[in-house]
Design a protein around this motif. Structure first.
Motif, PDB file in Angstrom:
ATOM      1  N   PHE A 448      13.037   5.448  10.810  1.00 24.61           N
ATOM      2  CA  PHE A 448      13.567   6.674  10.687  1.00 24.61           C
ATOM      3  C   PHE A 448      14.180   7.100   9.408  1.00 24.61           C
ATOM      4  CE2 PHE A 448      13.603   5.288  15.097  1.00 24.61           C
ATOM      5  CZ  PHE A 448      13.103   6.531  15.895  1.00 24.61           C
ATOM      6  N   HIS A 449      14.371   6.127   8.410  1.00 24.77           N
ATOM      7  CA  HIS A 449      15.591   6.598   7.347  1.00 24.77           C
ATOM      8  C   HIS A 449      14.731   6.240   6.063  1.00 24.77           C
ATOM      9  CE1 HIS A 449      19.272   7.129   9.361  1.00 24.77           C
ATOM     10  NE2 HIS A 449      18.974   6.074  10.276  1.00 24.77           N
ATOM     11  N   GLN A 450      13.729   5.403   6.025  1.00 24.12           N
ATOM     12  CA  GLN A 450      13.292   5.265   4.487  1.00 24.12           C
ATOM     13  C   GLN A 450      12.470   6.485   4.016  1.00 24.12           C
ATOM     14  OE1 GLN A 450      10.481   1.992   4.523  1.00 24.12           O
ATOM     15  NE2 GLN A 450       8.763   3.002   5.614  1.00 24.12           N
ATOM     16  N   PRO A 451      12.508   7.007   2.934  1.00 24.39           N
ATOM     17  CA  PRO A 451      11.677   8.082   2.346  1.00 24.39           C
ATOM     18  C   PRO A 451      10.155   7.825   2.779  1.00 24.39           C
ATOM     19  CG  PRO A 451      13.273   7.491   0.882  1.00 24.39           C
ATOM     20  CD  PRO A 451      13.044   6.299   1.790  1.00 24.39           C
ATOM     21  N   PRO A 452       9.711   8.892   3.377  1.00 29.61           N
ATOM     22  CA  PRO A 452       8.093   8.746   3.783  1.00 29.61           C
ATOM     23  C   PRO A 452       7.436   8.442   2.538  1.00 29.61           C
ATOM     24  CG  PRO A 452       8.990  11.065   4.119  1.00 29.61           C
ATOM     25  CD  PRO A 452      10.217  10.120   3.838  1.00 29.61           C
ATOM     26  N   GLY A 453       6.361   7.774   2.620  1.00 30.08           N
ATOM     27  CA  GLY A 453       5.405   7.511   1.679  1.00 30.08           C
ATOM     28  C   GLY A 453       5.974   6.978   0.153  1.00 30.08           C
ATOM     29  N   THR A 454       7.208   6.261   0.237  1.00 32.02           N
ATOM     30  CA  THR A 454       7.437   5.634  -0.859  1.00 32.02           C
ATOM     31  C   THR A 454       7.897   4.377  -0.605  1.00 32.02           C
ATOM     32  OG1 THR A 454       9.724   6.244  -0.242  1.00 32.02           O
ATOM     33  CG2 THR A 454       8.592   7.746  -1.597  1.00 32.02           C
ATOM     34  N   ARG A 455       7.376   3.748   0.484  1.00 32.91           N
ATOM     35  CA  ARG A 455       7.733   2.332   0.566  1.00 32.91           C
ATOM     36  C   ARG A 455       6.819   1.202  -0.053  1.00 32.91           C
ATOM     37  NH1 ARG A 455      10.923  -1.718   1.943  1.00 32.91           N
ATOM     38  NH2 ARG A 455      10.042  -3.368   2.941  1.00 32.91           N
ATOM     39  N   SER A 456       7.413   0.942  -1.243  1.00 31.92           N
ATOM     40  CA  SER A 456       6.537   0.221  -2.332  1.00 31.92           C
ATOM     41  C   SER A 456       6.676  -1.314  -1.631  1.00 31.92           C
ATOM     42  CB  SER A 456       7.123   0.084  -3.599  1.00 31.92           C
ATOM     43  OG  SER A 456       8.602  -0.203  -3.564  1.00 31.92           O
ATOM     44  N   THR A 457       5.590  -1.876  -1.994  1.00 29.85           N
ATOM     45  CA  THR A 457       5.405  -3.359  -1.652  1.00 29.85           C
ATOM     46  C   THR A 457       4.629  -4.139  -2.852  1.00 29.85           C
ATOM     47  OG1 THR A 457       2.753  -2.657  -0.903  1.00 29.85           O
ATOM     48  CG2 THR A 457       4.564  -2.525   0.823  1.00 29.85           C
ATOM     49  N   SER A 458       5.064  -5.325  -2.697  1.00 25.67           N
ATOM     50  CA  SER A 458       4.542  -6.194  -3.659  1.00 25.67           C
ATOM     51  C   SER A 458       3.315  -7.141  -3.397  1.00 25.67           C
ATOM     52  CB  SER A 458       5.494  -7.406  -4.180  1.00 25.67           C
ATOM     53  OG  SER A 458       5.686  -7.805  -3.197  1.00 25.67           O
ATOM     54  N   SER A 459       2.926  -7.798  -4.202  1.00 29.20           N
ATOM     55  CA  SER A 459       1.628  -8.709  -3.657  1.00 29.20           C
ATOM     56  C   SER A 459       1.859  -9.499  -2.532  1.00 29.20           C
ATOM     57  CB  SER A 459       1.250  -9.607  -4.998  1.00 29.20           C
ATOM     58  OG  SER A 459       2.249 -10.314  -5.334  1.00 29.20           O
ATOM     59  N   ASP A 487      -2.857   0.223  -8.506  1.00 31.25           N
ATOM     60  CA  ASP A 487      -1.770  -0.502  -9.463  1.00 31.25           C
ATOM     61  C   ASP A 487      -1.397  -1.836  -8.803  1.00 31.25           C
ATOM     62  OD1 ASP A 487      -0.561   2.934  -9.936  1.00 31.25           O
ATOM     63  OD2 ASP A 487      -2.277   1.660 -11.089  1.00 31.25           O
ATOM     64  N   ALA A 488      -0.668  -2.654  -9.534  1.00 27.27           N
ATOM     65  CA  ALA A 488      -0.029  -3.814  -9.210  1.00 27.27           C
ATOM     66  C   ALA A 488       0.947  -3.380  -8.129  1.00 27.27           C
ATOM     67  CB  ALA A 488       0.497  -4.824 -10.335  1.00 27.27           C
ATOM     68  N   GLU A 489       1.852  -2.360  -8.334  1.00 29.00           N
ATOM     69  CA  GLU A 489       2.784  -2.031  -7.719  1.00 29.00           C
ATOM     70  C   GLU A 489       2.215  -0.833  -6.832  1.00 29.00           C
ATOM     71  OE1 GLU A 489       6.622  -2.158  -6.313  1.00 29.00           O
ATOM     72  OE2 GLU A 489       5.626  -3.429  -7.631  1.00 29.00           O
ATOM     73  N   ARG A 490       2.140  -1.077  -5.615  1.00 25.37           N
ATOM     74  CA  ARG A 490       1.146  -0.274  -4.816  1.00 25.37           C
ATOM     75  C   ARG A 490       2.191   0.653  -3.778  1.00 25.37           C
ATOM     76  NH1 ARG A 490      -3.795  -4.231  -2.970  1.00 25.37           N
ATOM     77  NH2 ARG A 490      -4.310  -4.782  -5.354  1.00 25.37           N
ATOM     78  N   VAL A 491       1.589   1.601  -3.158  1.00 25.21           N
ATOM     79  CA  VAL A 491       2.612   2.508  -2.406  1.00 25.21           C
ATOM     80  C   VAL A 491       1.551   2.654  -1.266  1.00 25.21           C
ATOM     81  CG1 VAL A 491       3.406   4.778  -2.255  1.00 25.21           C
ATOM     82  CG2 VAL A 491       3.702   3.636  -4.367  1.00 25.21           C
ATOM     83  N   LEU A 492       2.163   2.568   0.080  1.00 27.25           N
ATOM     84  CA  LEU A 492       1.673   2.679   1.306  1.00 27.25           C
ATOM     85  C   LEU A 492       1.926   4.390   1.598  1.00 27.25           C
ATOM     86  CD1 LEU A 492       2.642  -0.510   3.259  1.00 27.25           C
ATOM     87  CD2 LEU A 492       0.246   0.414   2.771  1.00 27.25           C
ATOM     88  N   ARG A 493       0.889   5.313   1.734  1.00 30.70           N
ATOM     89  CA  ARG A 493       1.105   6.517   1.858  1.00 30.70           C
ATOM     90  C   ARG A 493       1.179   6.809   3.468  1.00 30.70           C
ATOM     91  NH1 ARG A 493      -3.694   8.176  -2.541  1.00 30.70           N
ATOM     92  NH2 ARG A 493      -2.368   7.310  -4.280  1.00 30.70           N
ATOM     93  N   ALA A 494       1.972   7.745   3.772  1.00 32.00           N
ATOM     94  CA  ALA A 494       2.100   8.193   5.148  1.00 32.00           C
ATOM     95  C   ALA A 494       0.985   9.086   5.707  1.00 32.00           C
ATOM     96  CB  ALA A 494       3.308   8.932   5.275  1.00 32.00           C
ATOM     97  N   PRO A 495       0.565   8.939   6.699  1.00 35.73           N
ATOM     98  CA  PRO A 495      -0.355  10.100   7.280  1.00 35.73           C
ATOM     99  C   PRO A 495      -0.037  11.491   6.911  1.00 35.73           C
ATOM    100  CG  PRO A 495       0.179   8.636   8.964  1.00 35.73           C
ATOM    101  CD  PRO A 495       1.247   8.420   7.785  1.00 35.73           C
ATOM    102  N   SER A 496      -1.267  12.038   6.824  1.00 40.34           N
ATOM    103  CA  SER A 496      -1.164  13.456   6.021  1.00 40.34           C
ATOM    104  C   SER A 496      -0.715  14.468   7.243  1.00 40.34           C
ATOM    105  CB  SER A 496      -2.711  14.089   5.591  1.00 40.34           C
ATOM    106  OG  SER A 496      -3.613  14.084   7.137  1.00 40.34           O
ATOM    107  N   HIS A 497      -0.729  14.324   8.567  1.00 39.32           N
ATOM    108  CA  HIS A 497      -0.068  15.436   9.534  1.00 39.32           C
ATOM    109  C   HIS A 497       1.251  15.224   9.377  1.00 39.32           C
ATOM    110  CE1 HIS A 497      -0.391  11.294  11.753  1.00 39.32           C
ATOM    111  NE2 HIS A 497       0.854  11.793  12.243  1.00 39.32           N
ATOM    112  N   THR A 498       1.605  16.213  10.143  1.00 41.56           N
ATOM    113  CA  THR A 498       3.359  16.280  10.194  1.00 41.56           C
ATOM    114  C   THR A 498       3.834  15.991  11.492  1.00 41.56           C
ATOM    115  OG1 THR A 498       3.186  18.205   8.644  1.00 41.56           O
ATOM    116  CG2 THR A 498       5.441  17.807  10.084  1.00 41.56           C
TER     117      THR A 498
END
Length: 684
Positions: A448-459, A487-498
């Motif tokens: 509910f709170h993390q900015p959508p589409g910006t959750r960065s993850t490491s290896s 990239d080494a620092e990857r981003v999990l993108r949110a689905p395209s729908h709203t």
């Protein structure tokens, strides 16, 4: 009253039969209407029964409906025992089931198995009601096996998916292990008491306490201890306690409504209810109580740790159920049966709320379940967010919420227990409070709170995904492939729908479940320290920890004030603060920690190796033993020696006998004369 009790159990059954057998004829609207009507009737009558027994002074009802058969003096009967414990369970089961039925209209609206699903969940309600209303072991076992059967059908509801088939078979087989112990425990009691009736069995507890049973030559043990441990093995299977817990996380393969029903009010609570119902037997065996205490504590702490590494929103809630069942089991082991049942009730409300809220999120995300692809939903799903937050606060035991009263009572009761293992259990369940708050608000913040589409993850998260890929569940539709940059620092993108808020048919059950999640704790006084369970639960005065707690109970305000000064509240708040730090303020830290503690993460992702052990040692060993028996027994002894060997022996004998058939007439004449001669000599 007979007609009322029969109506309560038969109304859901009639709805299930109509929807299941004539679903095509009555259509989707007809199936949902008849099943909701049946469960609604059961709920309305359960409210009336609860009021009559708790406030109206109605006497305990313990009558036989009909006798199935009598064998060697043992009566096999169907009957009802309705007291305050039964009335409470009936109310919880029917209310949660009714909410799930209504919620299902919105969640399963596009599913081709719509009528079949309504039939199954209504049948599930019937089975659980038969279990909690039983007055004898026969009916208890019927309900016990019926909930297991229907859970098999519901977990594998989407049977086109191999993962669903694997999950329902796993649940079925693991529960057969527990049920084997359960039926042996019943058999041991019947062998020595000659009855299946609860009351008649309880009347012989003193004799059972003295009875000894030989295990092997020269060694005997207490019959009651043996029977109670066997019964508890059945509870370990149904209520998913270590090591028979492995089926419950995989039960997420079923649709979200049934996850809520299984985890909140039906199957997994059956073991807790059974031990409480049979408290006169378990109280007579302190050894069994210590076993229950330790098993529950291990489940509460170590299953909670597994929730910290899950990214599937439903699996986080599933591991939370495993942990909370551990708290209920600990209460039973500490002879605080009322506290365990109280937590069963409050947990039913807030856990059903969390599961249905998770389902609302899944709907909004088009059946995406990975929390790393979520975020910022509190703005677009305010009702789901507020109700999920209420469920989360109740789960962690926030002061004033229902879970606060029930969980704190369990922890305080265990602290007062003098049973062997009580100190060990107290440390684990106290640490479990911190773990519960951490994984619960990790979920709330990520969804509910993390900015959508910006959750960065490491290896480390890539390693997590690889380890978890074999059992990652998806609800109804497979989730999208992970969209990652090279990239080494990857981003999990949110689905395209709203995403958007769910329809009222989904949110109204959330609101209705949120109300008892807040208010149910207000009955802590009569349930734990009053006379609600008088004459229903049996507790040895020397181990009555709730009576000791009741001496200092001064009302709701005093309970909350006392709780604010005790470690559980501060541990819970510390867990929330750490979750905020790791998943909102410093979101890159979890990846760094996981990279440095890769071996810990691997152990947790592999769930301590239980699945691997079961697959390689138990299942693999069984297959290897089967192959050995086939080679030695079937192929060598049966086929080689008995079947084929007999054929070869007869063939060899025939080859020798055929030499007598020379085809010459004088040979046959000589044989006839010789035979007559021998026959004559024998007569002479």
């Amino acid at each position: 009253m007979d007609g009322v009790y029969l109506s309560i159990v038969l109304a859901p059954l009639v709805g299930a039969l109509v929807a299941g057998l004539w679903g095509r004829q009555i259509g989707r609207r007809g199936a949902q209407s008849v099943t909701i009507l049946g469960v609604g009737i059961a709920f309305g009558l359960s409210v009336w029964v609860f009021w009559a027994h708790v406030f109206g002074g109605a006497p305990v009802y313990n009558e036989t409906v009909y006798t199935w058969l009598v064998s060697d003096g043992i009566r096999f009967e169907i009957g009802f025992l309705v007291d305050n414990l039964t009335a409470l369970m009936m109310l919880v089961v029917t209310f949660v089931s009714l909410m799930v039925h209504i919620y299902t209209i919105g969640y399963m609206r596009d599913d081709p198995g719509y009528q079949r699903f309504f039939s199954y969940i209504s049948l599930f309600t019937f089975a659980m009601l038969m279990l909690v209303m039983a007055n004898n072991f026969l009916q208890l076992f019927f309900g016990w096996e019926a909930v297991g059967l229907v859970s098999y059908l519901l977990i594998g509801f989407w049977h086109q998916r191999p993962s669903a088939v694997h999950a329902n078979l796993k649940a079925f087989i693991v529960n057969r292990v527990g049920d084997f112990g359960f039926i042996l425990g019943i058999a041991a009691l019947v062998l020595y008491t000659g009855t299946l009736d609860y009351a008649a069995t309880f009347a012989q507890v003193e004799g059972l306490r003295e009875a000894q049973v030989p295990l092997w030559a020269g060694y005997e043990t207490s019959l009651l201890t043996l029977a109670c441990i066997l019964l508890f093995i059945g509870a370990m299977g149904k209520s998913a306690q270590v090591p028979l817990h492995v089926w419950l996380p995989d039960s997420m393969e079923g649709p979200t409504p049934i996850s809520a029903l299984i985890h909140a009010a039906t199957m997994v609570t059956a073991g807790i209810f059974m031990v409480a119902r049979l408290s006169p037997l378990f109280e007579a065996s302190p050894t069994t109580l210590s076993v229950i205490l330790i098993i529950g504590a291990l489940s509460a702490f170590f299953m909670g740790l597994l929730g910290l590494v899950q990214h599937d929103i439903k699996r986080v809630v599933a591991f939370s159920t495993l942990s909370q069942l551990g708290y209920m089991t600990v209460a039973l082991g500490a002879s605080a049966y009322a506290a365990g049942l109280f937590h069963l009730m409050t947990h039913a409300f807030f856990k059903a709320l969390l599961f249905l809220a998770a389902g609302s999120v899944i709907i909004a995300m088009h059946h995406e379940q990975d929390m790393r692809r979520m975020g910022g939903l509190w703005r677009v799903m305010p009702i789901t967010y507020v109700t999920a937050l209420i469920g989360a606060l109740a789960l962690i035991g926030f002061p004033g919420m229902s879970g606060f009263f029930s969980k704190d009572a369990i922890i305080e009761a265990v602290a007062l227990s003098t049973l062997p293992g009580a100190g060990f259990a107290y440390v684990l369940i106290l640490a479990g409070v911190f773990v519960t708050a951490l994984y619960t608000f990790r979920m709330i913040f990520m969804v509910f709170h993390q900015p959508p589409g910006t959750r960065s993850t490491s290896s480390a998260d890539d390693h997590h995904a690889q380890l978890a890929s074999h059992d990652h569940t998806h609800d109804h539709h497979h989730a999208q492939p992970e969209l990652r940059t090279p990239d080494a620092e990857r981003v999990l993108r949110a689905p395209s729908h709203t995403p958007h808020e769910s329809p009222p048919v989904v949110t109204i059950p959330l609101i209705l479940l949120a109300i008892p999640s807040v208010l149910a704790g207000l009955v802590v006084g009569p349930l734990l320290f009053g006379d609600f369970f008088d004459g229903v639960l049996t507790v040895d005065p020397a181990r009555d920890v709730l009576a000791q707690l009741g001496e200092s109970y001064s009302g709701i305000g005093g309970f909350i004030l006392h709780g604010l000064m005790m470690p559980p509240v501060w541990l819970a708040l510390s867990g929330v603060a750490l979750a905020w730090l790791l998943y909102l303020h410093r979101p890159h830290w979890p990846g760094v920690i996981a990279a440095r503690l890769r071996w810990v993460q691997a152990v947790l992702l592999r769930q301590y190796g239980f699945d691997a052990f079961n697959a390689k040692v138990l299942a693999g060993g069984s297959v290897a033993l089967g192959r050995l028996l086939w080679r030695v027994g079937d192929r060598t002894v049966i086929d080689g020696w008995l079947v084929n060997g007999s054929a070869r022996s007869i063939g060899a004998l025939a080859q020798r006998i055929r030499r007598l058939q020379s085809g010459y007439l004088y040979h046959y004449a000589f044989a006839m004369i010789l035979g007559l001669l021998i026959f004559g000599l024998m007569l002479w």
